[in-house]
Scaffold this active site. Sequence first.
Site, PDB file in Angstrom:
ATOM      1  N   LYS A  52       0.846  -1.200   0.000  1.00  0.00           N
ATOM      2  CA  LYS A  52       0.000   0.000   0.000  1.00  0.00           C
ATOM      3  C   LYS A  52       0.878   1.246   0.000  1.00  0.00           C
ATOM      4  CE  LYS A  52      -3.866  -2.302   2.316  1.00  0.00           C
ATOM      5  NZ  LYS A  52      -4.554  -2.630   3.573  1.00  0.00           N
ATOM      6  N   GLN A  96      -4.778  -1.401   9.771  1.00  0.00           N
ATOM      7  CA  GLN A  96      -4.742  -2.718   9.133  1.00  0.00           C
ATOM      8  C   GLN A  96      -5.368  -3.776  10.049  1.00  0.00           C
ATOM      9  OE1 GLN A  96      -3.781  -3.302   6.015  1.00  0.00           O
ATOM     10  NE2 GLN A  96      -3.991  -5.517   6.096  1.00  0.00           N
ATOM     11  N   ASP A 119     -11.090   3.103   4.273  1.00  0.00           N
ATOM     12  CA  ASP A 119     -11.552   1.715   4.180  1.00  0.00           C
ATOM     13  C   ASP A 119     -13.074   1.616   3.999  1.00  0.00           C
ATOM     14  OD1 ASP A 119      -9.681  -0.384   4.311  1.00  0.00           O
ATOM     15  OD2 ASP A 119      -9.251   0.047   6.421  1.00  0.00           O
TER      16      ASP A 119
HETATM   17  N1  GUN Z   1      -6.990  -6.551   6.138  1.00  0.00           N
HETATM   18  C1  GUN Z   1      -7.266  -7.247   5.017  1.00  0.00           C
HETATM   19  N2  GUN Z   1      -7.886  -6.462   4.101  1.00  0.00           N
HETATM   20  C2  GUN Z   1      -8.011  -5.243   4.676  1.00  0.00           C
HETATM   21  C3  GUN Z   1      -8.564  -4.016   4.226  1.00  0.00           C
HETATM   22  O1  GUN Z   1      -9.100  -3.880   3.114  1.00  0.00           O
HETATM   23  N3  GUN Z   1      -8.475  -2.986   5.112  1.00  0.00           N
HETATM   24  C4  GUN Z   1      -7.908  -3.109   6.347  1.00  0.00           C
HETATM   25  N4  GUN Z   1      -7.889  -2.045   7.135  1.00  0.00           N
HETATM   26  N5  GUN Z   1      -7.404  -4.243   6.786  1.00  0.00           N
HETATM   27  C5  GUN Z   1      -7.447  -5.302   5.953  1.00  0.00           C
END
Ligand code: GUN
Length: 281
Positions: A52, A96, A119
């Site tokens: 990311k 996350q 998100d």
């Molecule tokens: N863990 C796995 N996929 C995601 C996501 O799309 N956002 C977040 N914050 N954590 C994740």
Amino acid sequence: MNLIDGKKIAAEMRNKLKVEVDIIKKKFNKVPGLTVILIGDLAPSQIYVRNKEKSAKEIGLKSEIIKYPKDIQEISVLNKIDELNNDATVSGILVQLPLPDHIDKKKIIERINPDKDVDGFHPYNVGNLSSGYESSVPCTPLGCYLLIKKIEPNLSGKKAIVIGRSNLNGKPMAQLLLKENCTVTITHSKTKDLKNECSKGDIVIAAVGIPELVKADWIKKDAIVIDVGINKTDKGIVGDVAFEEVSKVAKALTPVPGGVGPMTIVCLLKNTIECFKKSLK
Ligand code: GUN
């Protein structure tokens, strides 16, 4: 069969976003910023977060990762979120998941300013999405949605089967398709005769985390099949769809890897830029 090249479509989107970031920089003398909070040392989370950050930097966003050990106190994370909420250089905040057991996921998500919720997990955004109002949309289902629209711009009246009911994927996916006038069925682990439900779909989205669950005889001829699964197996990473056999019946199918994955990341960048734009209003 049309192989849906998520990697290529994501790269095209990234190029457009980079142009948008350059324009923002010139016009406002500001840089949209993404801050990711990573708690603990889970290997997959570390890889996702690194990817990311790399993608964000590639298109010229400001990107920061805040790392905490897995025994960090919940209050410290909440205080950090307050600080980021009040920091004008931070456009988007992502914590996350998954979190360690002693940290309350709901409390953490609710603490993030909904306007910085890249998100789309905050109840305010979840509610707006389900009411059909403007909202931040979770990155993975948004990526799936954009791939489906690329293959089939008019989804009205199509029957869509979503396998999986998670807050991250299944539920928001269903909302996005409903907005497009699809007839949506959400299936899950307790669904009776999943194969029969699946075989009715013009569009099937598999997001359950069971390796190669969806077989060729589950799929209607010329259906669009989107595979959200990333499953580690003895033969390597596979999706929730038995790729080889389903590719013989589907009109279009995403590969794993190289399908939904790259779209998730580019949608996060898109959401960050959207949050920045909201901050100007
Ligand atoms: N863990 C796995 N996929 C995601 C996501 O799309 N956002 C977040 N914050 N954590 C994740």
